[in-house]
Scaffold this active site. Sequence first.
Site, PDB file in Angstrom:
ATOM      1  N   CYS A   2      45.664   9.200  23.398  1.00  0.00           N
ATOM      2  CA  CYS A   2      46.548   9.465  24.528  1.00  0.00           C
ATOM      3  C   CYS A   2      45.837  10.408  25.492  1.00  0.00           C
ATOM      4  O   CYS A   2      45.225  11.389  25.088  1.00  0.00           O
ATOM      5  CB  CYS A   2      47.886  10.094  24.142  1.00  0.00           C
ATOM      6  SG  CYS A   2      48.901   9.031  23.137  1.00  0.00           S
ATOM      7  N   ARG A  28      40.995   7.155  26.124  1.00  0.00           N
ATOM      8  CA  ARG A  28      41.808   7.819  25.105  1.00  0.00           C
ATOM      9  C   ARG A  28      43.014   6.993  24.670  1.00  0.00           C
ATOM     10  O   ARG A  28      43.743   7.373  23.752  1.00  0.00           O
ATOM     11  CB  ARG A  28      42.287   9.174  25.627  1.00  0.00           C
ATOM     12  CG  ARG A  28      41.147  10.126  25.919  1.00  0.00           C
ATOM     13  CD  ARG A  28      41.689  11.446  26.383  1.00  0.00           C
ATOM     14  NE  ARG A  28      42.411  12.126  25.329  1.00  0.00           N
ATOM     15  CZ  ARG A  28      41.878  12.974  24.478  1.00  0.00           C
ATOM     16  NH1 ARG A  28      40.605  13.251  24.557  1.00  0.00           N
ATOM     17  NH2 ARG A  28      42.604  13.540  23.548  1.00  0.00           N
ATOM     18  N   TRP A  73      48.260   5.670  23.481  1.00  0.00           N
ATOM     19  CA  TRP A  73      47.803   4.980  22.270  1.00  0.00           C
ATOM     20  C   TRP A  73      48.974   5.132  21.296  1.00  0.00           C
ATOM     21  O   TRP A  73      49.225   6.221  20.786  1.00  0.00           O
ATOM     22  CB  TRP A  73      46.540   5.641  21.717  1.00  0.00           C
ATOM     23  CG  TRP A  73      45.929   4.877  20.588  1.00  0.00           C
ATOM     24  CD1 TRP A  73      45.040   3.847  20.670  1.00  0.00           C
ATOM     25  CD2 TRP A  73      46.149   5.108  19.181  1.00  0.00           C
ATOM     26  NE1 TRP A  73      44.706   3.406  19.417  1.00  0.00           N
ATOM     27  CE2 TRP A  73      45.364   4.153  18.477  1.00  0.00           C
ATOM     28  CE3 TRP A  73      46.933   5.995  18.444  1.00  0.00           C
ATOM     29  CZ2 TRP A  73      45.337   4.088  17.091  1.00  0.00           C
ATOM     30  CZ3 TRP A  73      46.904   5.924  17.059  1.00  0.00           C
ATOM     31  CH2 TRP A  73      46.111   4.976  16.406  1.00  0.00           C
ATOM     32  N   ASN A  99      50.933  14.246  23.830  1.00  0.00           N
ATOM     33  CA  ASN A  99      49.909  13.675  22.959  1.00  0.00           C
ATOM     34  C   ASN A  99      50.062  14.354  21.604  1.00  0.00           C
ATOM     35  O   ASN A  99      50.164  15.579  21.544  1.00  0.00           O
ATOM     36  CB  ASN A  99      48.518  13.958  23.570  1.00  0.00           C
ATOM     37  CG  ASN A  99      47.378  13.594  22.643  1.00  0.00           C
ATOM     38  OD1 ASN A  99      47.544  12.812  21.717  1.00  0.00           O
ATOM     39  ND2 ASN A  99      46.221  14.160  22.895  1.00  0.00           N
ATOM     40  N   GLY A 100      50.079  13.560  20.521  1.00  0.00           N
ATOM     41  CA  GLY A 100      50.233  14.149  19.189  1.00  0.00           C
ATOM     42  C   GLY A 100      51.373  13.473  18.451  1.00  0.00           C
ATOM     43  O   GLY A 100      51.831  12.399  18.851  1.00  0.00           O
ATOM     44  N   GLU A 471      26.824   1.800   9.788  1.00  0.00           N
ATOM     45  CA  GLU A 471      27.107   2.053  11.210  1.00  0.00           C
ATOM     46  C   GLU A 471      26.983   0.758  12.022  1.00  0.00           C
ATOM     47  O   GLU A 471      27.777   0.513  12.936  1.00  0.00           O
ATOM     48  CB  GLU A 471      26.158   3.141  11.738  1.00  0.00           C
ATOM     49  CG  GLU A 471      26.094   3.302  13.244  1.00  0.00           C
ATOM     50  CD  GLU A 471      27.432   3.609  13.908  1.00  0.00           C
ATOM     51  OE1 GLU A 471      28.403   3.919  13.205  1.00  0.00           O
ATOM     52  OE2 GLU A 471      27.493   3.502  15.149  1.00  0.00           O
ATOM     53  N   LYS A 475      29.804  -0.824  14.543  1.00  0.00           N
ATOM     54  CA  LYS A 475      29.572  -1.172  15.964  1.00  0.00           C
ATOM     55  C   LYS A 475      29.957  -2.620  16.231  1.00  0.00           C
ATOM     56  O   LYS A 475      30.647  -2.919  17.198  1.00  0.00           O
ATOM     57  CB  LYS A 475      28.105  -0.984  16.313  1.00  0.00           C
ATOM     58  CG  LYS A 475      27.520   0.116  17.047  1.00  0.00           C
ATOM     59  CD  LYS A 475      28.188   1.074  17.927  1.00  0.00           C
ATOM     60  CE  LYS A 475      29.419   1.739  17.471  1.00  0.00           C
ATOM     61  NZ  LYS A 475      29.391   3.092  17.055  1.00  0.00           N
ATOM     62  N   GLU A 478      33.892  -3.224  15.816  1.00  0.00           N
ATOM     63  CA  GLU A 478      34.836  -2.610  16.757  1.00  0.00           C
ATOM     64  C   GLU A 478      34.765  -3.199  18.156  1.00  0.00           C
ATOM     65  O   GLU A 478      35.774  -3.235  18.849  1.00  0.00           O
ATOM     66  CB  GLU A 478      34.695  -1.083  16.796  1.00  0.00           C
ATOM     67  CG  GLU A 478      33.448  -0.566  17.442  1.00  0.00           C
ATOM     68  CD  GLU A 478      33.379   0.965  17.463  1.00  0.00           C
ATOM     69  OE1 GLU A 478      34.412   1.626  17.536  1.00  0.00           O
ATOM     70  OE2 GLU A 478      32.241   1.479  17.403  1.00  0.00           O
ATOM     71  N   HIS A 494      25.378  -7.087  -7.021  1.00  0.00           N
ATOM     72  CA  HIS A 494      26.480  -6.655  -7.880  1.00  0.00           C
ATOM     73  C   HIS A 494      27.820  -7.203  -7.389  1.00  0.00           C
ATOM     74  O   HIS A 494      28.873  -6.692  -7.756  1.00  0.00           O
ATOM     75  CB  HIS A 494      26.501  -5.128  -7.965  1.00  0.00           C
ATOM     76  CG  HIS A 494      25.232  -4.574  -8.525  1.00  0.00           C
ATOM     77  ND1 HIS A 494      24.884  -4.685  -9.846  1.00  0.00           N
ATOM     78  CD2 HIS A 494      24.184  -3.970  -7.920  1.00  0.00           C
ATOM     79  CE1 HIS A 494      23.691  -4.148 -10.043  1.00  0.00           C
ATOM     80  NE2 HIS A 494      23.246  -3.714  -8.877  1.00  0.00           N
ATOM     81  N   LYS A 588      39.305   6.469  21.882  1.00  0.00           N
ATOM     82  CA  LYS A 588      38.301   7.489  21.579  1.00  0.00           C
ATOM     83  C   LYS A 588      39.026   8.786  21.250  1.00  0.00           C
ATOM     84  O   LYS A 588      40.120   9.023  21.744  1.00  0.00           O
ATOM     85  CB  LYS A 588      37.408   7.686  22.805  1.00  0.00           C
ATOM     86  CG  LYS A 588      36.055   8.289  22.436  1.00  0.00           C
ATOM     87  CD  LYS A 588      35.041   8.020  23.473  1.00  0.00           C
ATOM     88  CE  LYS A 588      33.684   8.536  23.086  1.00  0.00           C
ATOM     89  NZ  LYS A 588      33.042   7.724  22.048  1.00  0.00           N
TER      90      LYS A 588
HETATM   91  C1  F6R Z   1      32.915   4.464  16.447  1.00  0.00           C
HETATM   92  C2  F6R Z   1      33.384   5.796  16.806  1.00  0.00           C
HETATM   93  C3  F6R Z   1      34.198   6.542  15.843  1.00  0.00           C
HETATM   94  C4  F6R Z   1      33.937   8.055  15.944  1.00  0.00           C
HETATM   95  C5  F6R Z   1      34.939   8.818  15.070  1.00  0.00           C
HETATM   96  C6  F6R Z   1      34.677  10.300  15.116  1.00  0.00           C
HETATM   97  O1  F6R Z   1      32.053   3.949  17.422  1.00  0.00           O
HETATM   98  O2  F6R Z   1      33.141   6.273  17.900  1.00  0.00           O
HETATM   99  O3  F6R Z   1      34.007   6.093  14.546  1.00  0.00           O
HETATM  100  O4  F6R Z   1      32.637   8.315  15.541  1.00  0.00           O
HETATM  101  O5  F6R Z   1      36.233   8.562  15.514  1.00  0.00           O
HETATM  102  O6  F6R Z   1      34.815  10.809  16.406  1.00  0.00           O
HETATM  103  P1  F6R Z   1      34.179  12.181  16.815  1.00  0.00           P
HETATM  104  O7  F6R Z   1      32.699  12.028  16.746  1.00  0.00           O
HETATM  105  O8  F6R Z   1      34.660  12.433  18.203  1.00  0.00           O
HETATM  106  O9  F6R Z   1      34.672  13.192  15.825  1.00  0.00           O
END
Ligand code: F6R
Length: 593
Positions: A2, A28, A73, A99-100, A471, A475, A478, A494, A588
């Site tokens: 948010c 966000r 969000w 937000n929260g 990782e 990527k 997502e 396994h 994010k």
């Molecule tokens: C994936 C991604 C997330 C963040 C995770 C932690 O591309 O960006 O997995 O890495 O939400 O976020 P931060 O680094 O802001 O604590």
Amino acid sequence: MCGIFGYVGSRRDAGTLVVEGLKNLEYRGYDSWGMAYKPNGSIVVRKDIGKISDVRSEDFGAPCSLAIAHTRWATHGGVTQCNAHPHLSCDGKIAVVHNGIVENYGPLRDALKTKGHTFLSQTDTEIIPHLIEEEMKNTADFAAAVRGAVRKLDGRFAVVAMHTDSQSLVAARNGSPLIIGAIKGATQGYCVASDIPAFLEHTRTVQYLDDGEMAVSDGRGILFSDIATGAERTKREIEITWSPEQARKGDFEHYMLKEIMEQKESVARAVNQNEEQILTLAKAIQEARGTFLVGCGTAGKACMAADYFFSVVAGKHVNYTPASEFKLYHRFLKPESLVIVVSQSGETADVLEAMRVAKSKGSKVLAVVNVEGSTIHRDADYTLLINAGPERAVASTKALTGQLAVLLLIAYALAGKLRDGRTVLLETAAEINDMLNPRYVERLKKLAEKLKDCRDLFIIGKGWNYPMALESAIKIQEVSYVHAEGFAGGELKHGPIALIEQGTPCIVLAGEDEVQQDILNNATELKARGAFIIGVAPRKHEVFDAWIKVPDAAAAQPIVNIIPIQVLSYFLAVSRGKNPDMPRNLAKSVTVK
Ligand code: F6R
């Protein structure tokens, strides 16, 4: 999660200003948006489902000098126009964005209902304007009423509120970020936002609201106070170094591609650390009894890679734990323990919770963060900034390589080889600059075209390439929604190898290291079952059906190996018609647990 943006000041285009600012916070949350302003003295609310980027800010040009806005969000209540913020009191005089999560919203809502309040949405937020309305039965002071209302809330919140009869903007924080931007000069005023990019076009002078604090501004001045006691607080003004240009998309179609390309410079910026500070931190790690590495998602994978850096480069045992699992480790924490938390945003709820657990045991916290002044940055005992600049795409790219660079530098310092570490990393930064040339990117685009209709994609790695395999899967999943899974190469036989069929694409991350032969053997096992092997490695090996060349980067191999996968993920998303900057269901900065 948010995004909030509010403005009060001498400008008469507050409606347009907040809608424009909100567009800078869309990363966000982007399931719905809303705003409230006072063009004719009474509050007008506009809200809808969909993206704020599709909204014309000129449509909110009616003259006014106070406005609030929100991009959502969803947590409580589905994605509907009604559930979008702002929410109003019964008399329509109070508007609130939030937000929260209000944990005790159930009983509060029931109590308000018995007092005659009616609710239009399924959100937890809607109780807040009604609580303020109740408080206003006992006071004409809007700020005092907000204080009384937020005192009743359990959980994490950032709240911004306005009232028809007040020229003040009131903001309160407990657990979710809120930052004040002070605009000086002829068009004096104050912005309040969840993150700095919202107001970077207007000011770089910021004041951070801490948990349990509120701020009240009429546009000419601002007053900070403690929510619980009402006592006044003084706040330092801080000049931040980010520029508005850094936060813009420029000529790139998406932020994700822009940020991937920025790694040509950002890795070198991450290495640019104060030598004395790194050595002090290395000493703290050396002397600690129990060192933990904690992060979420991509940042968690940086921690996991650092586990290998510390072991291989410095012979030091550390413990990686995903932040969301860390609380169960409290039994191992002592005052002599050190917890290294890694976070791009510096606001991730699970990381903050891990810090709280560490502090409750008296352990020290070292934060490796990107956002200066974020809660994690401010609350840690020691800090290192990765200097990546604003990261706007939801998928983390340049922050990850910055985190890896800083953690590897610490590992070298721990081994008494800080200069060597700096050299390895600066050479790697130069190699990344060469690697990310248009021809290289074009080849990855073609590979993405070829893979875009695959059902499954597997990625394997060993040693420090294992976390990069995990990782890689994050990527790809997502942004492109292709089913991707990362494994330690040795684990396939396994169980997971049963999933391999004729033509299944498998990406193999390799380096010129002591486990190279092992991972090539694993690739051969996959190939024998029909897999199409895509090698990411400094050298072409016979087992590869396709080869993505990367530099030989010694201990920095994870950094160079993940970059082509970031590019591939980006083009997989684009070729499948998805917007990589706004993956579905995600946002994010995950500020809820
Ligand atoms: C994936 C991604 C997330 C963040 C995770 C932690 O591309 O960006 O997995 O890495 O939400 O976020 P931060 O680094 O802001 O604590």
